[in-house]
Design a protein around this motif. Structure first.
Motif, PDB file in Angstrom:
ATOM      1  N   THR A 119       2.743   0.538   6.118  1.00  0.00           N
ATOM      2  CA  THR A 119       3.258   2.121   6.313  1.00  0.00           C
ATOM      3  C   THR A 119       4.618   2.121   6.005  1.00  0.00           C
ATOM      4  O   THR A 119       5.407   2.302   5.992  1.00  0.00           O
ATOM      5  CB  THR A 119       2.642   2.657   6.942  1.00  0.00           C
ATOM      6  N   THR A 120       5.680   1.017   7.069  1.00  0.00           N
ATOM      7  CA  THR A 120       6.172   0.186   6.864  1.00  0.00           C
ATOM      8  C   THR A 120       7.123  -1.101   6.159  1.00  0.00           C
ATOM      9  O   THR A 120       8.337  -0.966   6.364  1.00  0.00           O
ATOM     10  CB  THR A 120       6.770   0.618   8.748  1.00  0.00           C
ATOM     11  N   GLN A 124       4.831  -0.087   1.114  1.00  0.00           N
ATOM     12  CA  GLN A 124       4.454   1.044   0.802  1.00  0.00           C
ATOM     13  C   GLN A 124       4.701   0.944  -0.756  1.00  0.00           C
ATOM     14  O   GLN A 124       4.010   2.280  -1.069  1.00  0.00           O
ATOM     15  CB  GLN A 124       6.132   1.516   1.244  1.00  0.00           C
TER      16      GLN A 124
END
Length: 163
Positions: A119-120, A124
């Motif tokens: 997610t970071t 992604q």
């Protein structure tokens, strides 16, 4: 000399050796055999439970090799997404992860990690990549190593047999 006065007795043989209880060496041998059987059964079970992981890692290595040889011809993001989704369905059948997409999919992939690399981080691209035009990745090696790391964190599952 009177032989009757000497009170001599005839030779007495000891009782025949019984097969039970066995000598200590046999107990050690039986214990080693049981230990060998238990270790063999444990190893076989462990080997079978890591079957899907071995297949996924070999597919990932093959994809990595194709990406290194001809990077412009390999659709890396859709291939990685397909592989991760397939492994997620096999290893987490109760999570209903087949329909996850976008941020939910990345959050699902981040579950085994503390640093949230999907997610970071470089992961992604898996949320939007399979649905967009193929673009050149900045760090394909990091993405592949992240996928390898995720596959290595999968729980062991016994392969299902086809009826």
């Amino acid at each position: 000399m009177n032989p009757a006065a000497l009170q001599l007795r005839d030779i007495h043989l000891p009782a025949p050796i019984s097969w039970w209880p066995p000598a200590p060496g046999w107990w050690v041998l039986v214990g080693l055999f049981i230990m060998l059987v238990v270790i063999g059964a444990w190893w076989r079970h462990r080997h079978q439970c890591r079957y899907y992981r071995r297949i996924a890692l070999s597919q990932l290595a093959e994809l990595e090799e194709r990406c290194r040889q001809t990077p412009q011809e390999v659709a890396l993001i859709p291939e990685l997404s397909r592989l991760l989704r397939h492994m997620a369905i096999l290893h987490y059948p109760s999570h209903n992860c087949a329909g996850l997409e976008g941020q939910q999919w990345l959050t699902f992939l981040d579950q085994p990690f503390d640093d949230a690399p999907f997610t970071t981080g470089v992961g992604q691209v898996l949320a939007r990549g399979p649905y967009q035009r193929q673009e050149q990745l900045e760090y394909p090696d990091q993405l592949i190593s992240l996928c390898r790391r995720w596959i290595n964190h999968l729980p062991a599952v016994k392969p299902r047999r086809m009826p």
